[in-house]
Design an enzyme around this catalytic site. Structure first.
Site, PDB file in Angstrom:
ATOM      1  N   GLY A  71       5.948  17.786-125.164  1.00  0.00           N
ATOM      2  CA  GLY A  71       6.736  17.079-125.847  1.00  0.00           C
ATOM      3  C   GLY A  71       7.653  16.189-125.104  1.00  0.00           C
ATOM      4  N   THR A  72       8.306  16.971-124.322  1.00  0.00           N
ATOM      5  CA  THR A  72       9.366  16.658-123.174  1.00  0.00           C
ATOM      6  C   THR A  72       8.967  15.634-122.292  1.00  0.00           C
ATOM      7  OG1 THR A  72      10.806  18.861-123.381  1.00  0.00           O
ATOM      8  CG2 THR A  72      10.976  17.485-121.638  1.00  0.00           C
ATOM      9  N   ASN A 151      14.624  19.591-135.518  1.00  0.00           N
ATOM     10  CA  ASN A 151      13.944  21.014-135.287  1.00  0.00           C
ATOM     11  C   ASN A 151      14.885  21.946-135.610  1.00  0.00           C
ATOM     12  OD1 ASN A 151      15.122  19.318-133.014  1.00  0.00           O
ATOM     13  ND2 ASN A 151      15.154  21.322-131.951  1.00  0.00           N
ATOM     14  N   GLN A 181       8.021  18.208-134.766  1.00  0.00           N
ATOM     15  CA  GLN A 181       7.913  18.988-135.955  1.00  0.00           C
ATOM     16  C   GLN A 181       7.367  18.689-136.863  1.00  0.00           C
ATOM     17  OE1 GLN A 181       9.233  22.173-135.653  1.00  0.00           O
ATOM     18  NE2 GLN A 181      10.283  21.929-133.697  1.00  0.00           N
ATOM     19  N   SER A 201       3.479  17.797-129.561  1.00  0.00           N
ATOM     20  CA  SER A 201       3.706  19.047-128.640  1.00  0.00           C
ATOM     21  C   SER A 201       2.377  19.951-129.289  1.00  0.00           C
ATOM     22  CB  SER A 201       4.738  19.481-128.459  1.00  0.00           C
ATOM     23  OG  SER A 201       4.693  20.579-127.789  1.00  0.00           O
ATOM     24  N   ALA A 202       1.529  20.514-128.407  1.00  0.00           N
ATOM     25  CA  ALA A 202       0.559  21.154-128.566  1.00  0.00           C
ATOM     26  C   ALA A 202       1.049  22.788-129.426  1.00  0.00           C
ATOM     27  CB  ALA A 202      -0.519  21.427-127.661  1.00  0.00           C
ATOM     28  N   HIS A 203       2.060  23.135-128.525  1.00  0.00           N
ATOM     29  CA  HIS A 203       2.584  24.743-128.994  1.00  0.00           C
ATOM     30  C   HIS A 203       3.267  24.789-130.259  1.00  0.00           C
ATOM     31  CE1 HIS A 203       6.988  24.998-127.436  1.00  0.00           C
ATOM     32  NE2 HIS A 203       6.429  23.719-126.894  1.00  0.00           N
ATOM     33  N   THR A 239      -4.157  15.249-112.564  1.00  0.00           N
ATOM     34  CA  THR A 239      -5.661  15.739-113.224  1.00  0.00           C
ATOM     35  C   THR A 239      -5.265  16.392-114.506  1.00  0.00           C
ATOM     36  OG1 THR A 239      -6.346  16.191-110.883  1.00  0.00           O
ATOM     37  CG2 THR A 239      -7.382  17.407-112.583  1.00  0.00           C
ATOM     38  N   CYS A 328      14.953  25.967-127.622  1.00  0.00           N
ATOM     39  CA  CYS A 328      14.745  24.839-126.475  1.00  0.00           C
ATOM     40  C   CYS A 328      15.809  25.017-125.481  1.00  0.00           C
ATOM     41  CB  CYS A 328      14.333  23.623-126.965  1.00  0.00           C
ATOM     42  SG  CYS A 328      13.354  23.478-128.554  1.00  0.00           S
TER      43      CYS A 328
HETATM   44  C1  PLP Z   1      11.656  17.781-132.042  1.00  0.00           C
HETATM   45  C2  PLP Z   1      11.308  18.199-130.673  1.00  0.00           C
HETATM   46  N1  PLP Z   1      11.154  17.273-129.546  1.00  0.00           N
HETATM   47  C3  PLP Z   1      10.612  17.643-128.512  1.00  0.00           C
HETATM   48  C4  PLP Z   1      10.542  18.929-128.197  1.00  0.00           C
HETATM   49  C5  PLP Z   1      10.075  19.417-126.718  1.00  0.00           C
HETATM   50  O1  PLP Z   1       8.515  19.834-126.819  1.00  0.00           O
HETATM   51  P1  PLP Z   1       8.139  20.738-125.588  1.00  0.00           P
HETATM   52  O2  PLP Z   1       8.584  22.197-125.765  1.00  0.00           O
HETATM   53  O3  PLP Z   1       6.442  20.573-125.920  1.00  0.00           O
HETATM   54  O4  PLP Z   1       8.334  20.026-124.479  1.00  0.00           O
HETATM   55  C6  PLP Z   1      10.970  20.120-129.139  1.00  0.00           C
HETATM   56  C7  PLP Z   1      10.624  21.497-128.772  1.00  0.00           C
HETATM   57  O5  PLP Z   1      11.481  22.135-129.300  1.00  0.00           O
HETATM   58  C8  PLP Z   1      11.244  19.550-130.386  1.00  0.00           C
HETATM   59  O6  PLP Z   1      11.498  20.451-131.452  1.00  0.00           O
END
Ligand code: PLP
Length: 384
Positions: A71-72, A151, A181, A201-203, A239, A328
């Site tokens: 996600g970042t 989040n 989220q 984001s996958a995780h 890749t 995070c």
């Molecule tokens: C709202 C939101 N955006 C972005 C992210 C970032 O995602 P990633 O951990 O996959 O970089 C998070 C992770 O906590 C999130 O909660």
């Protein structure tokens, strides 16, 4: 001692099917998806299937999906990519004060390069006021970025109303939403909301760590941040992480299956947790929307008089895993920017914990966790 994991906004336990698939792909399908021989084509096919699965949940097309490391990275690509690509049209950008650091810090970076950023305030529930946004949008505004579910508090922004308003005032401005989220958890109507870019984001959805995606509506022009072999339509060279992407696609499909039913089940867990804590008689405050509203899986509570970290570790000793602020970036000693923005005083800021649920939790666990929380709070307050 049974472990009870209530930190699902930070990361989630992968589905067993996802683990099986990622390990098979990792060990058996190691061809480079860009290679022309059959092993490359096999890897490419895996990625194509995941692209299709992710596109379904976004409600978009396969060729609108750009895979990233998470996600970042996807937020960075959307925000910086749009700002640099469209700077000739204007240099004004809008976001809110409660965004994830991957969004806020991308905007702070752009300020150093001459962009002007307006930061929208939020009310005590964490919601932006569409009228505040209306007053900020101007001809030179090229990008507006808002998250769907916050989040930390679980606040849901009124993206439909906002999207329609943006189009009325400045149809050229790009609308980016962080749906990390909400993806797969509650319905997304990106087209109806007139969104141009969305990030997941996958995780966060029981997939592997290390994969994410930007959905970018066809025709949305972006400047790439990574230059190289031109993978992902030239927007994200490098890749592809085939195994993580395969697991991501499957996790998206499994998460979104029976979405309404799971949303309801999560909400029942959240309410059960809240009611059990209330019935225990301990004093606590709710931060953000009422438990019946907001995200189905997040609740943020303050326990005045206690330090969040102390309570967190006391819960950990009882096998319960939660977050103080946002995981995070919770290793930073500063209080949460989100809880500050919704107006918490220092006593409530310092004692805030986030409990976040998933489909792997059940009601018995939740009730046990609430009882343990009440007991830990009473013990730390010297009541028992
Ligand atoms: C709202 C939101 N955006 C972005 C992210 C970032 O995602 P990633 O951990 O996959 O970089 C998070 C992770 O906590 C999130 O909660």
């Amino acid at each position: 001692m049974a472990e009870i994991y209530l930190d699902n906004s930070a990361s989630t336990r992968p589905y067993p099917e996802v683990n099986k698939l990622t390990s098979r792909v990792q060990s058996e399908i190691y061809g480079n998806p860009s290679s022309l021989h059959d092993m490359g084509l096999e890897a490419e096919k895996i990625i194509r299937e995941a692209r299709r699965q992710i596109a379904v949940v976004f409600g978009g097309r396969e060729n609108e999906i750009i895979f990233t490391s998470g996600g970042t990275e996807a937020n960075n690509l959307a925000i910086k990519g749009a700002a640099f690509r469209h700077r000739r049209r204007g240099s004004h950008l809008i976001t809110s004060v409660i965004e994830h650091p991957s969004v806020l810090n991308s905007f702070r970076f752009l300020e150093k390069y001459g962009f002007e950023v307006s930061y929208l305030p939020v009310n005590s529930q964490g919601a932006v006021n569409p009228d505040d946004l209306k007053a900020l949008i101007r001809k030179e505004t090229i990008l507006i970025s808002l998250m769907h579910i916050n989040n930390e508090t679980g606040t849901i922004q009124p993206l439909g109303e906002i999207g329609r308003m943006i189009r009325e005032i400045n149809p050229e401005a790009l609308f980016h939403v962080d749906v990390v989220q909400s993806f797969g958890r509650i319905p997304l109507r990106l087209k109806e909301w007139q969104v141009d870019m969305a990030v997941c984001s996958a995780h966060k959805i029981h997939g592997p760590r290390g994969a994410g995606s930007l959905w970018s509506r066809k025709g949305t022009l972006l400047e790439p941040l990574l230059h190289g072999g031109g993978q992902e339509s030239g927007l994200r060279s490098g890749t592809e992480n085939t195994a993580a992407i395969a697991g991501f696609g499957l996790a998206a499909r499994l998460t979104a299956e029976k979405m309404r039913q799971k949303e309801e089940e999560l909400r029942v867990l959240k309410l059960a947790f809240f009611n059990e804590l209330q019935n225990s008689g301990i004093k606590f405050n709710l931060n953000g929307p009422a438990p019946g509203e907001g995200a189905p899986h997040i609740i943020n509570l303050s326990f005045p008089g206690l330090r969040a970290e102390v309570l967190l570790h006391s819960l950990e000793e009882r096998g319960i895993h939660v977050s103080a602020g946002s995981a995070c970036h919770s290793r930073h000693p500063e209080p949460s920017h989100v809880l500050k923005a919704i107006g918490l005083d220092s006593e409530n800021l310092d004692s805030a914990l986030r409990f976040s649920f998933s489909v792997f939790n059940d009601k018995n666990e939740i009730i046990a966790a609430a009882k343990e929380t009440a007991e830990a709070v009473q013990e730390l307050r010297g009541i028992i």
